[in-house]
Design an enzyme around this catalytic site. Structure first.
Site, PDB file in Angstrom:
ATOM      1  N   LYS A 112     -13.842 104.649  87.511  1.00 13.93           N
ATOM      2  CA  LYS A 112     -14.893 104.288  86.559  1.00 13.93           C
ATOM      3  C   LYS A 112     -15.179 102.800  86.591  1.00 13.93           C
ATOM      4  O   LYS A 112     -16.189 102.351  86.068  1.00 13.93           O
ATOM      5  CB  LYS A 112     -14.528 104.751  85.151  1.00 13.93           C
ATOM      6  CG  LYS A 112     -13.130 104.447  84.684  1.00 13.93           C
ATOM      7  CD  LYS A 112     -12.827 105.259  83.415  1.00 13.93           C
ATOM      8  CE  LYS A 112     -11.334 105.432  83.222  1.00 13.93           C
ATOM      9  NZ  LYS A 112     -10.954 106.658  82.600  1.00 13.93           N
TER      10      LYS A 112
ATOM     11  N   LYS B  40      -4.289  95.606  90.552  1.00 21.74           N
ATOM     12  CA  LYS B  40      -5.260  95.218  89.518  1.00 21.74           C
ATOM     13  C   LYS B  40      -5.344  93.704  89.337  1.00 21.74           C
ATOM     14  O   LYS B  40      -6.399  93.181  89.004  1.00 21.74           O
ATOM     15  CB  LYS B  40      -4.892  95.856  88.167  1.00 21.74           C
ATOM     16  CG  LYS B  40      -5.216  97.336  88.083  1.00 21.74           C
ATOM     17  CD  LYS B  40      -5.275  97.768  86.620  1.00 21.74           C
ATOM     18  CE  LYS B  40      -5.574  99.242  86.500  1.00 21.74           C
ATOM     19  NZ  LYS B  40      -5.623  99.682  85.092  1.00 21.74           N
TER      20      LYS B  40
ATOM     21  N   LYS C 260     -10.022 104.716  95.651  1.00 15.77           N
ATOM     22  CA  LYS C 260     -10.123 105.927  94.843  1.00 15.77           C
ATOM     23  C   LYS C 260     -11.375 105.894  93.979  1.00 15.77           C
ATOM     24  O   LYS C 260     -11.881 104.826  93.637  1.00 15.77           O
ATOM     25  CB  LYS C 260      -8.844 106.168  94.023  1.00 15.77           C
ATOM     26  CG  LYS C 260      -8.650 105.338  92.801  1.00 15.77           C
ATOM     27  CD  LYS C 260      -7.454 105.906  91.994  1.00 15.77           C
ATOM     28  CE  LYS C 260      -7.392 105.216  90.639  1.00 15.77           C
ATOM     29  NZ  LYS C 260      -6.404 105.786  89.736  1.00 15.77           N
TER      30      LYS C 260
HETATM   31  P1  AMP Z   1      -7.281 106.316  84.361  1.00 11.15           P
HETATM   32  O1  AMP Z   1      -8.748 106.575  84.466  1.00 11.15           O
HETATM   33  O2  AMP Z   1      -6.825 105.293  85.363  1.00 11.15           O
HETATM   34  O3  AMP Z   1      -6.816 106.074  82.969  1.00 11.15           O
HETATM   35  O4  AMP Z   1      -6.577 107.665  84.828  1.00 11.15           O
HETATM   36  C1  AMP Z   1      -6.452 108.814  84.005  1.00 11.15           C
HETATM   37  C2  AMP Z   1      -5.875 109.956  84.819  1.00 11.15           C
HETATM   38  O5  AMP Z   1      -6.795 110.351  85.837  1.00 11.15           O
HETATM   39  C3  AMP Z   1      -4.553 109.629  85.530  1.00 11.15           C
HETATM   40  O6  AMP Z   1      -3.694 110.762  85.495  1.00 11.15           O
HETATM   41  C4  AMP Z   1      -4.990 109.346  86.944  1.00 11.15           C
HETATM   42  O7  AMP Z   1      -3.966 109.594  87.892  1.00 11.15           O
HETATM   43  C5  AMP Z   1      -6.166 110.297  87.126  1.00 11.15           C
HETATM   44  N1  AMP Z   1      -7.147 109.781  88.084  1.00 11.15           N
HETATM   45  C6  AMP Z   1      -7.904 108.668  87.942  1.00 11.15           C
HETATM   46  N2  AMP Z   1      -8.698 108.476  89.010  1.00 11.15           N
HETATM   47  C7  AMP Z   1      -8.437 109.505  89.883  1.00 11.15           C
HETATM   48  C8  AMP Z   1      -8.931 109.885  91.178  1.00 11.15           C
HETATM   49  N3  AMP Z   1      -9.874 109.188  91.801  1.00 11.15           N
HETATM   50  N4  AMP Z   1      -8.413 110.996  91.751  1.00 11.15           N
HETATM   51  C9  AMP Z   1      -7.472 111.736  91.104  1.00 11.15           C
HETATM   52  N5  AMP Z   1      -6.968 111.434  89.902  1.00 11.15           N
HETATM   53  C10 AMP Z   1      -7.429 110.340  89.283  1.00 11.15           C
END
Ligand code: AMP
Ligand code: TRP
Length: 343
Positions: free
Chosen positions: A198, A112, A195
């Protein structure tokens, strides 16, 4: 009692990656004998710039996605992190327990912060210590997360153990990561080395949980693939995943196959058995139909909830009260162990 804590950043809309990798599993765990606590981690979100005018609505949107996906705020604790001051308070103690050397190994910070590390916020660097506080503040035993968060869960065990050791107590239980099979890493529709996120600048790279049927169909139609037909189930290894050398040659193709299998709750081998020898001209419309079918109801419920922001705010206020009921005594005991004079 087995207790789950997990968090999601309200740093934008919710993607299909969040849904398949996290939220869908969180909803299921409510019925598998766990007491579940799910948190919109807004303190984490502001470790990188968030537009103040948008942040509150993003928090409501993520909350709506959780509730629309079947997380029941009467059964589980659903709240936003900044509403429970004990998170930041315990995080400070953990900042003083964790060692710089441990923090320097964190891959998410490196990713990041990018090349210009000097410009990253101190908060982004301390992010994993706050995450440890999130979980240990509730004495949670299990942490359901995507593959990318494994290292942070390891670190929270280390922080808890060091605290216990330094102060000669047996206070923080070591939490365990729960990583789910299937699409634990949903990749970008435009570039399967990244990956689905958002924060990706291209909206075509992701499916948002607020996308309507037309948008979902368009994004799947435009998703990067190749002209080759799909192989049969023999490319699946003993672990149920596509063999790494086969996968590496066609990462975009197998990302779509995995999304299909996870949405349908079917093994990858089974899906390849059905589509063997067919090209993406046939596979993509089938995937779009499936995605629209599975996401349609959630999408409609999310829109309904978002039409009534006051109702979402009530859910969060109730959740915060329940969260404080668990967290405050654990923080008070932590302060006592550390030796702080009672306020
Ligand atoms: P975040 O959006 O980074 O706060 O992630 C929230 C949850 O979603 C965490 O458990 C991440 O591991 C999961 N997550 C986020 N992006 C992905 C993705 N592209 N594939 C699978 N899991 C994801
Ligand atoms: N860091 C997590 C992510 O990026 C979000 C998060 C914050 C979290 N606190 C948590 C996940 C506590 C599990 C437990 O996905």
């Amino acid at each position: 009692m087995k207790r789950i804590f997990s968090g999601i950043q309200p740093s934008g809309g919710v993607t299909l990656g969040n849904y398949l990798g996290a939220i869908r599993n969180w909803a299921r765990l409510q019925h598998e004998g766990f007491h579940c606590i799910y948190c919109m981690v807004d303190l984490h979100a502001v470790t990188v710039w968030q537009e103040p005018a948008l942040l509150a609505d993003q928090t409501r949107q993520v909350t709506a996605a959780l509730v629309a996906s079947g997380i029941d705020p009467k059964v589980s604790v659903v709240f936003h992190q900044s509403a429970v001051p004990a998170h930041a308070q315990l995080a400070w103690i953990f900042n003083c327990v964790v060692r710089l050397g441990w923090m320097n190994r964190m891959a998410q910070f490196k990713e990041k912060a990018g090349k210009d590390r000097e410009k990253a916020s101190l908060g982004l660097y301390a992010y994993p210590a706050l995450q440890a506080a999130d979980v240990l503040l509730y004495h949670a035993t299990h942490v359901p997360v995507g593959e990318d968060q494994k290292q942070h869960v390891e670190l929270m065990r280390d922080i808890g153990n060091k605290f216990n050791h330094d102060f000669g107590v047996d206070f923080f239980p070591p939490p365990e990561a729960m990583i789910f099979g299937g699409a634990t890493r949903v990749m970008s529709l435009r570039d399967a080395t990244k990956k689905m996120s958002k924060s990706d600048p291209s909206d075509m790279s992701r499916i948002n949980m607020t996308d309507d049927a037309d948008a979902i169909a368009l994004k799947i139609r435009k998703a990067k693939t190749d002209p080759e037909p799909l192989p049969g189930p023999d490319v699946v290894g003993p672990d149920g995943g596509v063999k790494p050398d086969v996968e590496a040659a066609r990462p975009e193709a197998f990302n779509l196959v995995r999304i299909f299998a996870t949405l349908a709750d079917r093994p990858v081998a089974d899906v390849l058995g059905e589509f063997e020898g067919q090209g993406f001209g046939r596979f993509k419309p089938a995937l779009a139909d499936l995605a629209i079918d599975k996401l349609g109801a959630i999408n409609a419920e999310m829109r309904r909830l978002l039409d009534d922001p006051a109702e979402i705010d009530r859910v969060l206020a109730d959740g915060a009260e329940k969260a404080r009921g668990i967290a405050d005594p654990i923080l008070a005991e932590t302060y006592r162990i550390v030796g702080f004079l009672k306020a």
